[in-house]
Design a protein around this motif. Sequence first.
Motif, PDB file in Angstrom:
ATOM      1  N   LEU A   1      37.233  37.013  29.837  1.00  0.00           N
ATOM      2  CA  LEU A   1      37.622  37.931  30.910  1.00  0.00           C
ATOM      3  C   LEU A   1      36.721  37.718  32.138  1.00  0.00           C
ATOM      4  CD1 LEU A   1      39.478  40.348  31.640  1.00  0.00           C
ATOM      5  CD2 LEU A   1      37.784  41.868  30.611  1.00  0.00           C
ATOM      6  N   PHE A   2      35.431  37.523  31.889  1.00  0.00           N
ATOM      7  CA  PHE A   2      34.502  37.284  33.014  1.00  0.00           C
ATOM      8  C   PHE A   2      34.908  36.019  33.778  1.00  0.00           C
ATOM      9  CE2 PHE A   2      31.118  39.586  30.279  1.00  0.00           C
ATOM     10  CZ  PHE A   2      31.469  40.811  30.829  1.00  0.00           C
ATOM     11  N   ILE A   3      35.277  34.985  33.038  1.00  0.00           N
ATOM     12  CA  ILE A   3      35.694  33.732  33.696  1.00  0.00           C
ATOM     13  C   ILE A   3      36.905  33.993  34.595  1.00  0.00           C
ATOM     14  CG2 ILE A   3      36.596  31.391  33.327  1.00  0.00           C
ATOM     15  CD1 ILE A   3      34.911  31.317  30.733  1.00  0.00           C
ATOM     16  N   GLN A   4      37.896  34.694  34.037  1.00  0.00           N
ATOM     17  CA  GLN A   4      39.104  35.012  34.827  1.00  0.00           C
ATOM     18  C   GLN A   4      38.772  35.817  36.073  1.00  0.00           C
ATOM     19  OE1 GLN A   4      42.420  37.222  33.219  1.00  0.00           O
ATOM     20  NE2 GLN A   4      42.281  36.013  31.331  1.00  0.00           N
ATOM     21  N   MET A   5      37.857  36.782  35.895  1.00  0.00           N
ATOM     22  CA  MET A   5      37.490  37.637  37.021  1.00  0.00           C
ATOM     23  C   MET A   5      36.837  36.813  38.133  1.00  0.00           C
ATOM     24  SD  MET A   5      35.979  40.817  34.800  1.00  0.00           S
ATOM     25  CE  MET A   5      35.189  41.719  36.112  1.00  0.00           C
ATOM     26  N   PHE A   6      35.858  35.986  37.752  1.00  0.00           N
ATOM     27  CA  PHE A   6      35.104  35.268  38.782  1.00  0.00           C
ATOM     28  C   PHE A   6      35.887  34.100  39.364  1.00  0.00           C
ATOM     29  CE2 PHE A   6      31.489  36.786  35.897  1.00  0.00           C
ATOM     30  CZ  PHE A   6      31.518  38.048  36.485  1.00  0.00           C
ATOM     31  N   GLU A   7      36.786  33.540  38.565  1.00  0.00           N
ATOM     32  CA  GLU A   7      37.550  32.398  39.093  1.00  0.00           C
ATOM     33  C   GLU A   7      38.771  32.840  39.876  1.00  0.00           C
ATOM     34  OE1 GLU A   7      38.350  29.609  35.978  1.00  0.00           O
ATOM     35  OE2 GLU A   7      36.371  28.672  36.220  1.00  0.00           O
TER      36      GLU A   7
ATOM     37  N   MET B   1      31.243  31.585  41.975  1.00  0.00           N
ATOM     38  CA  MET B   1      31.469  32.840  42.705  1.00  0.00           C
ATOM     39  C   MET B   1      30.294  33.138  43.650  1.00  0.00           C
ATOM     40  SD  MET B   1      33.563  35.893  42.137  1.00  0.00           S
ATOM     41  CE  MET B   1      33.922  36.040  43.877  1.00  0.00           C
ATOM     42  N   SER B   2      29.062  32.960  43.169  1.00  0.00           N
ATOM     43  CA  SER B   2      27.937  33.284  44.062  1.00  0.00           C
ATOM     44  C   SER B   2      27.812  32.261  45.191  1.00  0.00           C
ATOM     45  CB  SER B   2      26.604  33.479  43.328  1.00  0.00           C
ATOM     46  OG  SER B   2      26.515  32.738  42.180  1.00  0.00           O
TER      47      SER B   2
END
Length: 233
Positions: free
Chosen positions: A77-83, A116-117
Amino acid sequence: MDKNNLPKHVGIIMDGNGRWATERGMKRSMGHKAGSENLKELCDHIYDLGIPILSVFAFSTENFKRDVQEVNYLMNLFIQMFEKEFAFLKKKDVRVIFSGRRDNLPANVLKAMDKMSKETENCKHAIFNVCLNYGGQYEILDMAKEIAQEVEEGKITSKDIDLTTVRSHLYQDLPDLDLVIRTSGEQRISNFMLYQSAYAEYYFPKTYFPDFNAHEFDLAIEEYQRRTRKFGG
Ligand code: IPE
Ligand code: IPE
Ligand code: MG
């Protein structure tokens, strides 16, 4: 709400995703998905209000104790969010930064975080600090180790160490939290930004995070504005 008396730094301990899903007969993972969708809408609202810094607790160092399937779901989920899902932050001129330990995080999660950063590094309107694989006690330990290392290397002497030194060795050099919100009715800090919450006001709504919407956030701000802050004076 008084737009001239907004907190500068708000922290949200996003709790209750699991219970939100279980009470609906759904898998816990569906609660995390709903939580991430809610976070998108909240970010939109919070940065439109003009709050300059938001820190969110996304995953604690202790959350690795959870079932491996839940942990894997969260990592993906984190990958999807940041990508993908949080790409709108760049358009809102929001810089995304991360707090926490890099070790134990899968390489593809680290890659998405770094991307992302990097992509938002010149954004100026506001800051989104994501606490991921974050523990307040580890942050203090890591700060102490870094300072000890600098003393050992002769870069500074122990006499030079002051609060400015301490702050500059935390994961991010941010001002202290003004307001900490923990959703879901639990009234504890669970290792969230221990150093930075020294004089924070606390707010504990009963709402589970997926239902903690813009209106509920405004109620938190209104409550914050009714408090008298004294800072020991
Ligand atoms: C918070 O919701 C999200 C994370 C810790 C990643 P929980 O998963 O803790 O939800 P509850 O507390 O079990 O309801
Ligand atoms: C704190 O919630 C961590 C996050 C919201 C990411 P937990 O659900 O992990 O905390 P405890 O276990 O109830 O204290
Ligand atoms: Mg919880």
